[in-house]
Design a protein around this motif. Sequence first.
Motif, PDB file in Angstrom:
ATOM      1  N   UNK A  20      19.144  -0.166  -4.005  1.00  0.00           N
ATOM      2  CA  UNK A  20      18.061   0.538  -4.709  1.00  0.00           C
ATOM      3  C   UNK A  20      16.721  -0.117  -4.390  1.00  0.00           C
ATOM      4  N   UNK A  21      16.684  -1.445  -4.395  1.00  0.00           N
ATOM      5  CA  UNK A  21      15.434  -2.149  -4.079  1.00  0.00           C
ATOM      6  C   UNK A  21      15.032  -1.887  -2.637  1.00  0.00           C
ATOM      7  N   UNK A  22      15.980  -1.885  -1.716  1.00  0.00           N
ATOM      8  CA  UNK A  22      15.656  -1.562  -0.320  1.00  0.00           C
ATOM      9  C   UNK A  22      15.116  -0.152  -0.215  1.00  0.00           C
ATOM     10  N   UNK A  23      15.685   0.767  -0.981  1.00  0.00           N
ATOM     11  CA  UNK A  23      15.179   2.134  -0.986  1.00  0.00           C
ATOM     12  C   UNK A  23      13.742   2.204  -1.474  1.00  0.00           C
ATOM     13  N   UNK A  24      13.440   1.500  -2.573  1.00  0.00           N
ATOM     14  CA  UNK A  24      12.061   1.478  -3.078  1.00  0.00           C
ATOM     15  C   UNK A  24      11.111   0.827  -2.084  1.00  0.00           C
ATOM     16  N   UNK A  25      11.554  -0.235  -1.425  1.00  0.00           N
ATOM     17  CA  UNK A  25      10.709  -0.860  -0.407  1.00  0.00           C
ATOM     18  C   UNK A  25      10.440   0.105   0.738  1.00  0.00           C
ATOM     19  N   UNK A  26      11.432   0.881   1.113  1.00  0.00           N
ATOM     20  CA  UNK A  26      11.265   1.875   2.166  1.00  0.00           C
ATOM     21  C   UNK A  26      10.272   2.949   1.729  1.00  0.00           C
ATOM     22  N   UNK A  27      10.396   3.440   0.498  1.00  0.00           N
ATOM     23  CA  UNK A  27       9.483   4.461  -0.022  1.00  0.00           C
ATOM     24  C   UNK A  27       8.052   3.923  -0.091  1.00  0.00           C
ATOM     25  N   UNK A  28       7.896   2.692  -0.575  1.00  0.00           N
ATOM     26  CA  UNK A  28       6.551   2.109  -0.650  1.00  0.00           C
ATOM     27  C   UNK A  28       5.967   1.879   0.737  1.00  0.00           C
ATOM     28  N   UNK A  29       6.800   1.515   1.698  1.00  0.00           N
ATOM     29  CA  UNK A  29       6.314   1.345   3.066  1.00  0.00           C
ATOM     30  C   UNK A  29       5.880   2.678   3.663  1.00  0.00           C
ATOM     31  N   UNK A  30       6.612   3.746   3.351  1.00  0.00           N
ATOM     32  CA  UNK A  30       6.194   5.078   3.804  1.00  0.00           C
ATOM     33  C   UNK A  30       4.839   5.429   3.197  1.00  0.00           C
ATOM     34  N   UNK A  31       4.663   5.130   1.906  1.00  0.00           N
ATOM     35  CA  UNK A  31       3.371   5.389   1.261  1.00  0.00           C
ATOM     36  C   UNK A  31       2.251   4.618   1.934  1.00  0.00           C
ATOM     37  N   UNK A  32       2.506   3.378   2.273  1.00  0.00           N
ATOM     38  CA  UNK A  32       1.507   2.565   2.962  1.00  0.00           C
ATOM     39  C   UNK A  32       1.182   3.144   4.339  1.00  0.00           C
ATOM     40  N   UNK A  33       2.199   3.622   5.030  1.00  0.00           N
ATOM     41  CA  UNK A  33       1.980   4.241   6.334  1.00  0.00           C
ATOM     42  C   UNK A  33       1.174   5.536   6.201  1.00  0.00           C
ATOM     43  N   UNK A  34       1.463   6.318   5.161  1.00  0.00           N
ATOM     44  CA  UNK A  34       0.772   7.594   4.973  1.00  0.00           C
ATOM     45  C   UNK A  34      -0.714   7.408   4.676  1.00  0.00           C
ATOM     46  N   UNK A  35      -1.076   6.268   4.092  1.00  0.00           N
ATOM     47  CA  UNK A  35      -2.496   5.987   3.871  1.00  0.00           C
ATOM     48  C   UNK A  35      -3.230   5.975   5.209  1.00  0.00           C
ATOM     49  N   UNK A  36      -2.629   5.355   6.219  1.00  0.00           N
ATOM     50  CA  UNK A  36      -3.239   5.338   7.552  1.00  0.00           C
ATOM     51  C   UNK A  36      -3.104   6.688   8.250  1.00  0.00           C
ATOM     52  N   UNK A  37      -1.960   7.351   8.077  1.00  0.00           N
ATOM     53  CA  UNK A  37      -1.727   8.624   8.740  1.00  0.00           C
ATOM     54  C   UNK A  37      -2.744   9.678   8.307  1.00  0.00           C
ATOM     55  N   UNK A  38      -3.048   9.734   7.013  1.00  0.00           N
ATOM     56  CA  UNK A  38      -4.011  10.709   6.506  1.00  0.00           C
ATOM     57  C   UNK A  38      -5.451  10.214   6.605  1.00  0.00           C
ATOM     58  N   UNK A  39      -5.653   9.046   7.203  1.00  0.00           N
ATOM     59  CA  UNK A  39      -6.982   8.471   7.469  1.00  0.00           C
ATOM     60  C   UNK A  39      -7.837   8.403   6.208  1.00  0.00           C
ATOM     61  N   UNK A  40      -7.228   7.937   5.125  1.00  0.00           N
ATOM     62  CA  UNK A  40      -8.004   7.740   3.896  1.00  0.00           C
ATOM     63  C   UNK A  40      -8.994   6.608   4.121  1.00  0.00           C
ATOM     64  N   UNK A  41     -10.161   6.711   3.515  1.00  0.00           N
ATOM     65  CA  UNK A  41     -11.210   5.720   3.733  1.00  0.00           C
ATOM     66  C   UNK A  41     -11.772   5.244   2.404  1.00  0.00           C
TER      67      UNK A  41
END
Length: 110
Positions: A20-41
């Motif tokens: 479960x913790x690995x799953x949450x870490x994966x989800x949070x890492x995806x969120x971190x990646x999406x910040x760059x993908x959507x070019x938030x500033x």
Amino acid sequence: MAQAAAHAEGQQHPIKLYLVVWGWLFILSIGSYLVDYFALQGFLRWSLILTFMTLKAGLIVAVFMHMAWERLALSYAILVPPVFVLVFVAIMALESDYTHLMRVVFFGGG
């Protein structure tokens, strides 16, 4: 008898907890990646990055470093100093505006 032997070696946590913790870490890492993908500033970008980073670090420290099961005094010894560092950083950030203003006043703005 087997339960006493398990306590002698140390407490065993269920594998489901780690998955479960690995799953949450994966989800949070995806969120971190999406910040760059959507070019938030700006402030939104940095607040999201720091939030994801803090949540991931908290999960790692709590579960994989077993801090969730430690004594409260040890937890305070690990967690309180970073809070003080953040308070001092905030004080320095507030003080930097005053220092910049004084430099502009005394050395002439430019």
